[in-house]
Design a protein around this motif. Structure first.
Motif, short mmCIF file in Angstrom:
data_model
loop_
_atom_site.label_atom_id
_atom_site.label_comp_id
_atom_site.label_asym_id
_atom_site.label_seq_id
_atom_site.Cartn_x
_atom_site.Cartn_y
_atom_site.Cartn_z
N TRP A 133 12.57 2.12 -4.11
CA TRP A 133 12.26 1.52 -2.87
C TRP A 133 11.66 0.13 -2.95
O TRP A 133 11.60 -0.75 -1.87
CB TRP A 133 11.39 2.60 -2.08
N ALA A 134 10.79 -0.23 -3.93
CA ALA A 134 9.76 -1.41 -4.15
C ALA A 134 10.86 -2.69 -3.78
O ALA A 134 11.97 -2.87 -4.36
CB ALA A 134 9.06 -1.39 -5.43
N GLY A 135 10.27 -3.51 -3.06
CA GLY A 135 10.88 -4.82 -2.81
C GLY A 135 12.00 -5.00 -2.03
O GLY A 135 12.64 -6.33 -2.03
N GLU A 136 12.43 -3.94 -1.44
CA GLU A 136 13.88 -3.94 -0.79
C GLU A 136 13.79 -4.19 0.81
O GLU A 136 14.76 -4.82 1.31
CB GLU A 136 14.67 -2.78 -1.20
N LYS A 137 12.62 -3.64 1.37
CA LYS A 137 12.76 -3.56 2.79
C LYS A 137 12.65 -4.90 3.58
O LYS A 137 13.63 -5.10 4.54
CB LYS A 137 11.52 -2.67 3.22
N GLU A 138 12.05 -5.79 2.82
CA GLU A 138 12.02 -7.20 3.47
C GLU A 138 13.18 -7.99 3.42
O GLU A 138 13.31 -8.94 4.17
CB GLU A 138 10.62 -7.97 2.83
N SER A 139 14.05 -7.70 2.41
CA SER A 139 15.29 -8.30 2.33
C SER A 139 16.51 -7.70 2.83
O SER A 139 17.65 -8.32 3.01
CB SER A 139 15.43 -8.48 0.79
N LEU A 140 16.41 -6.62 3.56
CA LEU A 140 17.35 -6.20 4.37
C LEU A 140 17.84 -6.72 5.59
O LEU A 140 16.97 -7.48 6.27
CB LEU A 140 16.95 -4.56 4.80
N ILE A 151 5.94 -4.71 -8.70
CA ILE A 151 5.24 -3.77 -8.41
C ILE A 151 5.41 -2.61 -9.46
O ILE A 151 4.27 -1.98 -9.80
CB ILE A 151 5.87 -3.03 -7.06
N LEU A 152 6.41 -2.60 -10.11
CA LEU A 152 6.35 -1.46 -11.36
C LEU A 152 5.40 -2.07 -12.20
O LEU A 152 5.04 -1.10 -13.02
CB LEU A 152 8.04 -1.59 -11.55
N GLU A 153 5.32 -3.28 -12.58
CA GLU A 153 4.40 -3.54 -13.63
C GLU A 153 2.99 -3.75 -13.12
O GLU A 153 2.23 -3.98 -14.23
CB GLU A 153 4.92 -4.94 -14.23
N GLY A 154 2.90 -3.84 -11.98
CA GLY A 154 1.55 -3.99 -11.40
C GLY A 154 0.97 -5.44 -11.66
O GLY A 154 -0.18 -5.79 -11.59
N ALA A 155 1.85 -6.24 -11.28
CA ALA A 155 1.58 -7.83 -11.50
C ALA A 155 1.35 -8.31 -9.98
O ALA A 155 1.62 -7.71 -9.16
CB ALA A 155 2.83 -8.43 -12.08
N GLU A 156 0.74 -9.59 -9.98
CA GLU A 156 0.52 -10.25 -8.83
C GLU A 156 2.05 -11.26 -8.40
O GLU A 156 2.01 -11.11 -7.61
CB GLU A 156 -0.67 -11.36 -8.96
N GLU A 157 2.42 -11.61 -9.45
CA GLU A 157 3.86 -12.28 -9.05
C GLU A 157 5.03 -12.10 -10.13
O GLU A 157 4.45 -11.65 -11.36
CB GLU A 157 3.51 -13.73 -8.90
N ALA A 158 5.95 -12.30 -9.78
CA ALA A 158 7.18 -12.17 -10.94
C ALA A 158 8.13 -13.34 -10.64
O ALA A 158 8.36 -14.07 -9.58
CB ALA A 158 7.81 -10.77 -11.08
N ASN A 186 0.92 -1.35 -0.01
CA ASN A 186 0.08 0.33 0.17
C ASN A 186 0.93 1.21 -0.17
O ASN A 186 0.45 2.49 -0.44
CB ASN A 186 -1.00 0.08 1.25
N ASN A 187 2.04 1.15 0.48
CA ASN A 187 2.95 2.37 0.46
C ASN A 187 3.20 2.82 -0.82
O ASN A 187 3.85 3.98 -1.12
CB ASN A 187 4.37 2.01 1.16
N PHE A 188 3.15 1.96 -1.85
CA PHE A 188 3.46 2.45 -3.12
C PHE A 188 2.14 2.66 -4.19
O PHE A 188 2.33 2.96 -5.39
CB PHE A 188 4.04 1.21 -4.06
N LYS A 189 0.98 2.89 -3.51
CA LYS A 189 -0.24 2.86 -4.48
C LYS A 189 -0.05 4.60 -4.89
O LYS A 189 -0.75 4.75 -6.15
CB LYS A 189 -1.54 2.78 -3.56
N ASP A 190 0.44 5.42 -4.06
CA ASP A 190 0.16 6.68 -4.30
C ASP A 190 1.58 7.41 -4.73
O ASP A 190 1.53 8.70 -4.72
CB ASP A 190 -0.51 7.56 -3.18
#
Length: 405
Positions: free
Chosen positions: A17-24, A77-84, A4-8
């Protein structure tokens, strides 16, 4: 980080920022490169739950890796997909996706001037598996629609195409594909998610050669496939068993490159437009292909579905290879190489880059002239790239009597 942090926020912020926080880890600000092939479990039951996918975690790098997963999440997240799903190269992503969903007796409809490696899958590998392939003229939407209407399992698109820069109306063709129950797949490498999001236009699966613009630094191979969770589970299973897994070090390099994706693309397409306009004025140039030009036959379609026209263009020189060899040899600020999307400007004819696998006759049949040169515009100052071209053309014009009539 919650999605939700990336919706706006805009794509440039997502790319950072997308996808990184969880892997730090260890309070680091950058995603670590996890090189371990396997992961230890003292609890055998937990190990089995993770191995079966019933619990989050990692067991073996062919299945999943934290660094690769961070990259997959960023592009998802950049492509607006469910999975990659990440792959070892762009062609691994393309071929694996096609092999996941096609079976003997199935039919594919695509366009003639896809990337040369993709074209070889259509003309050589799939027919050997008893898959029927029909290739249409890229700009002829009515022809494509008529072939799709006959029925097909997959409609495969590429827009803009490599290297002729043709553009297809994605929403229009996705609609006709869905009407016959076809799976609609598109190569979005040239546009990047900064300029185009095909899933929003009705496409089922988006593939990228992450080696190109996503990485941006010509130092890592990779491919990524995006789509629904249902479809990506099938693509993931094919990769898991067939083994074309992305290397974690490459994933890290692509992750790092993607932080500047939007900045790079905006500078690259700014220069590409100016170079295209410059080339239009040269007497030794027969044609210029760039969807940002109003003279481009698909300019209106590109303007409708793209947010920018990208950093790739191509042009056709008179007297073909004789002139190409002279012109390219005089360029100072350009690599002559078989890559694209890098921070450095790259020039190359189709015969040594996108369609090196094809014969002269095959390239002509695909509508690719021998005099075609592809330019992957870098992030250099626009004025310097134009000046470099000008001095190279001046040398060509004064040292080789190419007919300008």
């Amino acid at each position: 980080m919650d999605e939700n942090n990336f919706k706006d926020v805009q794509d440039g912020t997502k790319a950072v920022w997308a996808g990184e926080k969880e892997s730090l880890a260890y309070n680091a600000t950058q995603v670590p490169v996890v090189l371990s092939v396997a992961y230890n479990y003292d609890d055998v039951d937990e190990w089995q739950e993770v191995a079966l996918g019933n619990k989050p975690g990692y067991t073996y790098n062919r299945m999943a890796n934290p660094t690769v997963q961070a990259l997959e999440e960023k592009l998802r997240i950049l492509e607006g997909a469910e999975e990659a799903v990440g792959f070892s190269s762009g062609m691994a992503a393309i071929s694996s996706t096609l092999y996941t969903f096609l079976r003997p007796g199935d039919r594919v409809v695509s366009v003639k001037d896809t990337y040369g490696g993709t074209n070889k899958i259509f003309t050589e590998f799939l027919p050997n598996l008893d898959v029927d392939v029909t290739l249409c003229n890229t700009g002829n939407h009515k022809e494509i629609e008529a072939e799709v209407a006959k029925g097909c399992k997959v409609l495969y698109l590429e827009s803009p195409t490599n290297p002729t820069m043709k553009v297809t109306d994605i929403e229009r063709l996705a609609r006709v594909g869905k009407s016959v129950g076809a799976l609609v797949i598109i190569d979005n490498t040239f546009a990047t998610p900064i300029n185009q999001n095909p899933l929003q236009l009705g496409v089922d699966i988006v593939v990228h050669s992450a080696t190109k613009f996503l990485s941006g630094h010509a130092d890592a191979l990779g491919g990524i496939v995006c789509g629904s969770e249902k479809l990506m589970k099938k693509v993931y299973h094919f990769r898991e068993i067939n083994g074309a897994t992305m290397d974690p070090w490459s994933a890290y390099l692509i992750l790092r490159g993607m932080k500047t994706l939007k900045l790079r693309v905006r500078q690259q397409e700014k220069s590409a437009m100016e170079i295209a306009k410059y080339l239009q004025k040269k007497k030794l140039v027969d044609a210029v292909y760039y969807p940002g030009l109003e003279a481009h036959p698909h300019h209106d379609i590109a303007k409708k579905q793209m947010r920018g026209f990208g950093g790739i263009l191509s042009f056709v020189l008179k007297d073909e290879m004789k002139a190409i060899k002279i012109l390219l040899s005089k360029l100072k600020y350009a690599n002559k190489a078989g890559n694209l999307g890098a921070v450095e400007t790259i020039y190359g004819p189709a015969r040594t880059t996108s369609h090196v696998e094809c014969t002269i006759e095959e390239r002509k049949a695909l509508g690719i002239p021998e005099g075609l040169v592809r330019i992957s515009v870098g992030i250099e100052d626009t004025e310097d790239l134009i000046a470099d071209l000008e001095q190279a053309f001046s040398y060509l014009e004064s040292n080789y009597p190419v007919s300008c009539s």
